[in-house]
Design a protein around this motif. Structure first.
Motif, PDB file in Angstrom:
ATOM      1  N   LEU A  67       0.827  -1.211   0.000  1.00 24.91           N
ATOM      2  CA  LEU A  67       0.000   0.000   0.000  1.00 24.91           C
ATOM      3  C   LEU A  67       0.862   1.263   0.000  1.00 24.91           C
ATOM      4  O   LEU A  67       0.411   2.339  -0.419  1.00 24.91           O
ATOM      5  CB  LEU A  67      -0.930   0.027   1.216  1.00 24.91           C
ATOM      6  CG  LEU A  67      -2.055  -1.015   1.276  1.00 24.91           C
ATOM      7  CD1 LEU A  67      -2.845  -0.858   2.561  1.00 24.91           C
ATOM      8  CD2 LEU A  67      -2.975  -0.893   0.067  1.00 24.91           C
ATOM      9  N   GLU A 114       1.051   2.937  -8.499  1.00 19.66           N
ATOM     10  CA  GLU A 114      -0.396   2.954  -8.239  1.00 19.66           C
ATOM     11  C   GLU A 114      -1.053   1.614  -8.566  1.00 19.66           C
ATOM     12  O   GLU A 114      -1.948   1.165  -7.850  1.00 19.66           O
ATOM     13  CB  GLU A 114      -1.052   4.065  -9.063  1.00 19.66           C
ATOM     14  CG  GLU A 114      -2.538   4.246  -8.765  1.00 19.66           C
ATOM     15  CD  GLU A 114      -3.157   5.405  -9.519  1.00 19.66           C
ATOM     16  OE1 GLU A 114      -4.388   5.560  -9.442  1.00 19.66           O
ATOM     17  OE2 GLU A 114      -2.412   6.151 -10.187  1.00 19.66           O
ATOM     18  N   ALA A 115      -0.599   0.969  -9.621  1.00 13.49           N
ATOM     19  CA  ALA A 115      -1.175  -0.327 -10.001  1.00 13.49           C
ATOM     20  C   ALA A 115      -0.924  -1.373  -8.919  1.00 13.49           C
ATOM     21  O   ALA A 115      -1.803  -2.191  -8.611  1.00 13.49           O
ATOM     22  CB  ALA A 115      -0.586  -0.796 -11.331  1.00 13.49           C
ATOM     23  N   ARG A 161      -0.478  -0.689  -5.730  1.00 12.05           N
ATOM     24  CA  ARG A 161      -1.345  -0.322  -4.596  1.00 12.05           C
ATOM     25  C   ARG A 161      -2.773  -0.821  -4.832  1.00 12.05           C
ATOM     26  O   ARG A 161      -3.408  -1.352  -3.933  1.00 12.05           O
ATOM     27  CB  ARG A 161      -1.338   1.193  -4.373  1.00 12.05           C
ATOM     28  CG  ARG A 161      -0.018   1.767  -3.904  1.00 12.05           C
ATOM     29  CD  ARG A 161      -0.203   3.123  -3.235  1.00 12.05           C
ATOM     30  NE  ARG A 161      -0.962   4.062  -4.046  1.00 12.05           N
ATOM     31  CZ  ARG A 161      -0.415   4.901  -4.924  1.00 12.05           C
ATOM     32  NH1 ARG A 161       0.902   4.882  -5.121  1.00 12.05           N
ATOM     33  NH2 ARG A 161      -1.150   5.738  -5.623  1.00 12.05           N
ATOM     34  N   ASP A 162      -3.259  -0.627  -6.049  1.00 15.38           N
ATOM     35  CA  ASP A 162      -4.623  -1.072  -6.368  1.00 15.38           C
ATOM     36  C   ASP A 162      -4.756  -2.582  -6.228  1.00 15.38           C
ATOM     37  O   ASP A 162      -5.772  -3.088  -5.751  1.00 15.38           O
ATOM     38  CB  ASP A 162      -5.005  -0.638  -7.792  1.00 15.38           C
ATOM     39  CG  ASP A 162      -5.244   0.869  -7.900  1.00 15.38           C
ATOM     40  OD1 ASP A 162      -5.396   1.521  -6.849  1.00 15.38           O
ATOM     41  OD2 ASP A 162      -5.257   1.380  -9.037  1.00 15.38           O
ATOM     42  N   HIS A 163      -3.717  -3.300  -6.658  1.00 13.94           N
ATOM     43  CA  HIS A 163      -3.733  -4.761  -6.522  1.00 13.94           C
ATOM     44  C   HIS A 163      -3.760  -5.154  -5.044  1.00 13.94           C
ATOM     45  O   HIS A 163      -4.489  -6.080  -4.648  1.00 13.94           O
ATOM     46  CB  HIS A 163      -2.499  -5.367  -7.195  1.00 13.94           C
ATOM     47  CG  HIS A 163      -2.349  -6.837  -6.942  1.00 13.94           C
ATOM     48  ND1 HIS A 163      -3.158  -7.789  -7.537  1.00 13.94           N
ATOM     49  CD2 HIS A 163      -1.494  -7.524  -6.127  1.00 13.94           C
ATOM     50  CE1 HIS A 163      -2.813  -8.989  -7.107  1.00 13.94           C
ATOM     51  NE2 HIS A 163      -1.803  -8.868  -6.257  1.00 13.94           N
ATOM     52  N   ILE A 214      -4.938  -3.370  -2.551  1.00 15.53           N
ATOM     53  CA  ILE A 214      -6.263  -3.034  -2.020  1.00 15.53           C
ATOM     54  C   ILE A 214      -7.255  -4.150  -2.346  1.00 15.53           C
ATOM     55  O   ILE A 214      -8.002  -4.622  -1.483  1.00 15.53           O
ATOM     56  CB  ILE A 214      -6.758  -1.686  -2.597  1.00 15.53           C
ATOM     57  CG1 ILE A 214      -5.957  -0.525  -2.007  1.00 15.53           C
ATOM     58  CG2 ILE A 214      -8.251  -1.489  -2.331  1.00 15.53           C
ATOM     59  CD1 ILE A 214      -6.202   0.802  -2.691  1.00 15.53           C
ATOM     60  N   ALA A 215      -7.246  -4.573  -3.614  1.00 16.30           N
ATOM     61  CA  ALA A 215      -8.171  -5.634  -4.038  1.00 16.30           C
ATOM     62  C   ALA A 215      -7.885  -6.941  -3.303  1.00 16.30           C
ATOM     63  O   ALA A 215      -8.812  -7.627  -2.847  1.00 16.30           O
ATOM     64  CB  ALA A 215      -8.060  -5.830  -5.547  1.00 16.30           C
ATOM     65  N   ALA A 236      -6.678   4.253   1.098  1.00 16.79           N
ATOM     66  CA  ALA A 236      -6.433   2.910   0.555  1.00 16.79           C
ATOM     67  C   ALA A 236      -6.927   1.846   1.517  1.00 16.79           C
ATOM     68  O   ALA A 236      -7.554   0.849   1.112  1.00 16.79           O
ATOM     69  CB  ALA A 236      -4.938   2.727   0.278  1.00 16.79           C
ATOM     70  N   SER A 262     -10.653   1.719   1.313  1.00 16.14           N
ATOM     71  CA  SER A 262     -11.094   1.046   0.082  1.00 16.14           C
ATOM     72  C   SER A 262     -11.021  -0.469   0.234  1.00 16.14           C
ATOM     73  O   SER A 262     -11.920  -1.195  -0.213  1.00 16.14           O
ATOM     74  CB  SER A 262     -10.228   1.486  -1.099  1.00 16.14           C
ATOM     75  OG  SER A 262     -10.412   2.864  -1.370  1.00 16.14           O
ATOM     76  N   ALA A 263      -9.949  -0.951   0.877  1.00 18.67           N
ATOM     77  CA  ALA A 263      -9.815  -2.391   1.093  1.00 18.67           C
ATOM     78  C   ALA A 263     -10.913  -2.910   2.012  1.00 18.67           C
ATOM     79  O   ALA A 263     -11.489  -3.983   1.780  1.00 18.67           O
ATOM     80  CB  ALA A 263      -8.443  -2.706   1.674  1.00 18.67           C
ATOM     81  N   ARG A 295     -14.258  -3.246   0.258  1.00 22.03           N
ATOM     82  CA  ARG A 295     -14.313  -4.415  -0.619  1.00 22.03           C
ATOM     83  C   ARG A 295     -14.720  -5.690   0.133  1.00 22.03           C
ATOM     84  O   ARG A 295     -15.124  -6.672  -0.484  1.00 22.03           O
ATOM     85  CB  ARG A 295     -12.967  -4.629  -1.314  1.00 22.03           C
ATOM     86  CG  ARG A 295     -12.708  -3.648  -2.456  1.00 22.03           C
ATOM     87  CD  ARG A 295     -11.303  -3.823  -3.010  1.00 22.03           C
ATOM     88  NE  ARG A 295     -11.061  -2.925  -4.122  1.00 22.03           N
ATOM     89  CZ  ARG A 295     -11.143  -3.257  -5.407  1.00 22.03           C
ATOM     90  NH1 ARG A 295     -11.494  -4.492  -5.735  1.00 22.03           N
ATOM     91  NH2 ARG A 295     -10.885  -2.388  -6.353  1.00 22.03           N
TER      92      ARG A 295
END
Length: 254
Positions: free
Chosen positions: A17, A22-23, A25-27, A29-30, A57, A60-61, A64
């Motif tokens: 995180l 950014e990609a 970090r997004d991974h 988070i998901a 972040a 967001s996690a 989800r």
């Protein structure tokens, strides 16, 4: 090959995180959102991180993870950290679960302005009329008036109209400004009479907002009371009233 312990996997994802990519970090988070609630205590801690990007972040996690985190987020509204309370309110708004309405209404009176604002935003996302009494109270909060009036407008509840009329006729000029605008946007004709009265308000923006709202309500009975405002001391009121009169079908005599 031995399987990686869940705690090690969570550590790695949380570390990601903080990555500048950014990609990645997004991974993270998901992936954290799919771990179940094992990662939840760590993510709640991150909601208090000094970096707003990390705080968001983590939220967001959590979001989800879905409905199972509603109750933990409601509990987090009582945390000592203002940042955790703010992020919890934000998460509850994104989850849009009606179980959060009453706790969020209470959070409207939080000691921290950021938490109060997040609570109103969350209630707007949920859109439940149970929030109306709390939002009515928020009309008296200098940091929330505009947001509260906007949400009351969107909810469109009968109780909101009555409260906004009270606010329109009250002594607080900021509340009068927002109430004059909100009544037109809600579209209930019970506001016509009070809005006509407000055309004589000492505050120029109340007069202008009232005129605009009367146009939205199609209140042709307001034409005569509006005419004197063509010579209002404020040029913005004059310009607005000219447009309003035109929209209501009034034409100057040749």
């Amino acid at each position: 090959m031995t399987e990686q312990p869940p705690s090690d996997r969570i550590d790695q994802l949380i570390h990601a995180l903080y990555d500048e990519n950014e990609a990645l970090r997004d991974h993270a988070i998901a992936s954290l959102g799919q771990t179940g609630q094992d990662a939840l205590p760590r993510l709640i801690e991150l909601m208090a991180d000094e970096d707003v990007v990390i705080r968001e972040a983590a939220t967001s996690a959590v979001v989800r993870m879905g409905p199972p985190v509603v109750e933990p987020m409601i509990e987090a509204l009582q945390d000592d950290s203002w940042a955790i309370r703010e992020q919890a309110a934000s998460a509850l708004g994104k989850l849009r679960d009606r179980r959060a309405v009453e706790p969020l209404v209470k959070a409207i009176k939080d000691r921290d302005g950021a938490v109060r604002t997040a609570a109103v935003w969350a209630l707007e996302r949920i859109g439940d009329s149970q929030a109306v009494p709390g939002l009515i109270d928020a009309l008296m909060d200098s940091t929330l008036r505009e947001d509260a009036a906007r949400v009351l407008k969107k909810v469109g509840d009968v109780r909101a109209v009555e409260a906004l009329i009270d606010g329109l006729l009250g002594s607080n000029w900021m509340v009068r400004r927002h109430a004059a605008e909100a009544l037109g946007k809600i579209g209930d004709r019970r506001g016509v009479g009070p809005l006509i009265d407000s055309l004589r308000d000492e505050d120029w923006l109340v007069r202008r907002n009232a005129a605009e709202s009367l146009a939205r309500l199609g209140a042709t009975e307001a034409i005569q009371p509006l005419l004197p405002l063509r010579e209002d001391e404020n040029t913005m009121v004059q310009e607005t009233v000219e447009a309003v009169l035109s929209s209501l079908g009034w034409k100057p005599e040749p």
